[in-house]
Design a protein around this motif. Sequence first.
Motif, PDB file in Angstrom:
ATOM      1  N   ILE A  92       0.832  -1.208   0.000  1.00 17.14           N
ATOM      2  CA  ILE A  92       0.000   0.000   0.000  1.00 17.14           C
ATOM      3  C   ILE A  92       0.867   1.258   0.000  1.00 17.14           C
ATOM      4  N   GLU A  93       1.898   1.279   0.844  1.00 18.96           N
ATOM      5  CA  GLU A  93       2.782   2.447   0.881  1.00 18.96           C
ATOM      6  C   GLU A  93       3.513   2.621  -0.451  1.00 18.96           C
ATOM      7  N   GLY A  94       3.989   1.511  -1.025  1.00 19.57           N
ATOM      8  CA  GLY A  94       4.669   1.607  -2.308  1.00 19.57           C
ATOM      9  C   GLY A  94       3.756   2.121  -3.410  1.00 19.57           C
ATOM     10  N   TYR A  95       2.486   1.767  -3.313  1.00 21.81           N
ATOM     11  CA  TYR A  95       1.511   2.210  -4.319  1.00 21.81           C
ATOM     12  C   TYR A  95       1.220   3.704  -4.195  1.00 21.81           C
ATOM     13  N   THR A  96       1.311   4.242  -2.976  1.00 24.22           N
ATOM     14  CA  THR A  96       0.937   5.638  -2.742  1.00 24.22           C
ATOM     15  C   THR A  96       2.123   6.579  -2.585  1.00 24.22           C
ATOM     16  N   THR A  97       3.354   6.053  -2.535  1.00 30.52           N
ATOM     17  CA  THR A  97       4.507   6.918  -2.329  1.00 30.52           C
ATOM     18  C   THR A  97       4.742   7.829  -3.529  1.00 30.52           C
ATOM     19  N   GLN A  98       5.438   8.929  -3.303  1.00 34.62           N
ATOM     20  CA  GLN A  98       5.664   9.911  -4.363  1.00 34.62           C
ATOM     21  C   GLN A  98       6.482   9.345  -5.521  1.00 34.62           C
ATOM     22  N   GLY A  99       7.289   8.330  -5.250  1.00 29.14           N
ATOM     23  CA  GLY A  99       8.114   7.761  -6.308  1.00 29.14           C
ATOM     24  C   GLY A  99       7.398   6.754  -7.183  1.00 29.14           C
ATOM     25  N   ALA A 100       6.159   6.432  -6.836  1.00 27.96           N
ATOM     26  CA  ALA A 100       5.431   5.397  -7.577  1.00 27.96           C
ATOM     27  C   ALA A 100       5.196   5.804  -9.033  1.00 27.96           C
ATOM     28  N   TRP A 101       5.203   4.810  -9.909  1.00 30.67           N
ATOM     29  CA  TRP A 101       4.873   5.047 -11.319  1.00 30.67           C
ATOM     30  C   TRP A 101       4.255   3.768 -11.869  1.00 30.67           C
ATOM     31  N   GLU A 102       3.963   3.734 -13.156  1.00 28.79           N
ATOM     32  CA  GLU A 102       3.156   2.659 -13.719  1.00 28.79           C
ATOM     33  C   GLU A 102       3.741   1.268 -13.469  1.00 28.79           C
ATOM     34  N   LEU A 103       5.051   1.119 -13.616  1.00 24.53           N
ATOM     35  CA  LEU A 103       5.647  -0.206 -13.468  1.00 24.53           C
ATOM     36  C   LEU A 103       5.611  -0.665 -12.006  1.00 24.53           C
ATOM     37  N   SER A 104       5.932   0.233 -11.073  1.00 23.59           N
ATOM     38  CA  SER A 104       5.869  -0.158  -9.664  1.00 23.59           C
ATOM     39  C   SER A 104       4.429  -0.398  -9.227  1.00 23.59           C
ATOM     40  N   ASP A 105       3.484   0.361  -9.796  1.00 22.23           N
ATOM     41  CA  ASP A 105       2.062   0.141  -9.485  1.00 22.23           C
ATOM     42  C   ASP A 105       1.639  -1.282  -9.834  1.00 22.23           C
ATOM     43  N   MET A 106       2.187  -1.798 -10.907  1.00 24.06           N
ATOM     44  CA  MET A 106       1.856  -3.158 -11.337  1.00 24.06           C
ATOM     45  C   MET A 106       2.202  -4.173 -10.249  1.00 24.06           C
ATOM     46  N   PHE A 107       3.404  -4.044  -9.661  1.00 28.28           N
ATOM     47  CA  PHE A 107       3.820  -4.949  -8.591  1.00 28.28           C
ATOM     48  C   PHE A 107       2.955  -4.770  -7.348  1.00 28.28           C
ATOM     49  N   HIS A 108       2.757  -3.522  -6.958  1.00 29.15           N
ATOM     50  CA  HIS A 108       2.055  -3.269  -5.701  1.00 29.15           C
ATOM     51  C   HIS A 108       0.586  -3.672  -5.773  1.00 29.15           C
ATOM     52  N   TYR A 109      -0.054  -3.408  -6.901  1.00 27.69           N
ATOM     53  CA  TYR A 109      -1.456  -3.788  -7.040  1.00 27.69           C
ATOM     54  C   TYR A 109      -1.605  -5.308  -6.958  1.00 27.69           C
ATOM     55  N   LYS A 110      -0.729  -6.034  -7.635  1.00 30.83           N
ATOM     56  CA  LYS A 110      -0.797  -7.497  -7.584  1.00 30.83           C
ATOM     57  C   LYS A 110      -0.506  -8.007  -6.186  1.00 30.83           C
ATOM     58  N   ALA A 111       0.448  -7.392  -5.491  1.00 31.19           N
ATOM     59  CA  ALA A 111       0.762  -7.807  -4.128  1.00 31.19           C
ATOM     60  C   ALA A 111      -0.433  -7.599  -3.200  1.00 31.19           C
ATOM     61  N   ILE A 112      -1.096  -6.451  -3.312  1.00 33.29           N
ATOM     62  CA  ILE A 112      -2.291  -6.193  -2.502  1.00 33.29           C
ATOM     63  C   ILE A 112      -3.343  -7.264  -2.765  1.00 33.29           C
ATOM     64  N   GLN A 113      -3.529  -7.596  -4.021  1.00 37.01           N
ATOM     65  CA  GLN A 113      -4.520  -8.611  -4.389  1.00 37.01           C
ATOM     66  C   GLN A 113      -4.180  -9.968  -3.763  1.00 37.01           C
ATOM     67  N   LEU A 114      -2.935 -10.394  -3.888  1.00 32.38           N
ATOM     68  CA  LEU A 114      -2.531 -11.690  -3.355  1.00 32.38           C
ATOM     69  C   LEU A 114      -2.616 -11.736  -1.830  1.00 32.38           C
ATOM     70  N   ILE A 115      -2.117 -10.693  -1.181  1.00 34.57           N
ATOM     71  CA  ILE A 115      -2.099 -10.685   0.284  1.00 34.57           C
ATOM     72  C   ILE A 115      -3.515 -10.621   0.850  1.00 34.57           C
ATOM     73  N   SER A 116      -4.368  -9.794   0.265  1.00 35.62           N
ATOM     74  CA  SER A 116      -5.742  -9.704   0.762  1.00 35.62           C
ATOM     75  C   SER A 116      -6.491 -11.014   0.561  1.00 35.62           C
ATOM     76  N   THR A 117      -6.083 -11.780  -0.442  1.00 39.68           N
ATOM     77  CA  THR A 117      -6.717 -13.069  -0.706  1.00 39.68           C
ATOM     78  C   THR A 117      -6.213 -14.161   0.227  1.00 39.68           C
ATOM     79  N   HIS A 118      -4.922 -14.141   0.564  1.00 42.69           N
ATOM     80  CA  HIS A 118      -4.296 -15.287   1.223  1.00 42.69           C
ATOM     81  C   HIS A 118      -3.919 -15.086   2.689  1.00 42.69           C
ATOM     82  N   LEU A 119      -3.869 -13.859   3.197  1.00 45.50           N
ATOM     83  CA  LEU A 119      -3.384 -13.662   4.566  1.00 45.50           C
ATOM     84  C   LEU A 119      -4.288 -14.342   5.595  1.00 45.50           C
TER      85      LEU A 119
END
Length: 255
Positions: A172-199
């Motif tokens: 979530i922080e990586g998705y919202t940080t000032q340095g975020a951009w399209e490629l990093s958003d791809m990783f963070h969005y998928k990570a949020i999806q996986l973690i919310s599904t499996h935690l």
Amino acid sequence: PYTTLFRSVTDAPLVKLGFAERLTALLKQAGMDSAVFDDVKPNPTVANVNAGLAALQKLGADCVVSLGGGSPHDAAKGIALLATNGGKIEDYEGLDKSAKPQLPLIAVNTTAGTASEMTRFTIITDESRHVKMAIVDKHVTPILSVNDPELMEDMPASLTAATGMDALTHAIEGYTTQGAWELSDMFHYKAIQLISTHLRDAVAEAKSGTPASGREGMALGQYIAGMGFSNVGLGIVHSMAHGLSALYDTPHGVA
């Protein structure tokens, strides 16, 4: 043929669980000598790094294996970095302060949270200043990381939850940080999806002792989050957490 000397960096609980013994046996089977350094605190300190470096130099090791979660990985990074660059670990606080690559580091992961097994971040507590130093350096990234969900099956429910929330916060922080951009958003969005599904499933597995898909999903989700935030950084949540942890020695993921 030559024998490689390894210094395995881990913590006392993993020694008691037999993980370190299994690793040592596998290295011996491959013709490699090794020794275990298990004096790593949950929040690794300057003293831990100094003691580990002394043990490594006494052994004459030319490679380091870290076994555990973020604490052994961070301590091992500090040890491996000092082994080749010299000085004190405090000298490397900040961004890219080292001049040389560290000793080769292989990180074997047993938790699903910090992603330290594959990032360029090392967090070491300076006991004298009550500060958690952030060492962000291209030279501390391990050359190989191992993420096997079977190695995570002995994590208790409380640790599963704490490390999992740390991983979710990374995403979530990586998705919202000032340095975020399209490629990093791809990783963070998928990570949020996986973690919310499996935690939730991973915590349930820890309580029941029955392996299922939760561990595997969390192993992948936390790793993908690390791929994102290692490139764009984190935010205020981690800034506050490190301050609390340095003052009160609270586990990361809880504070």
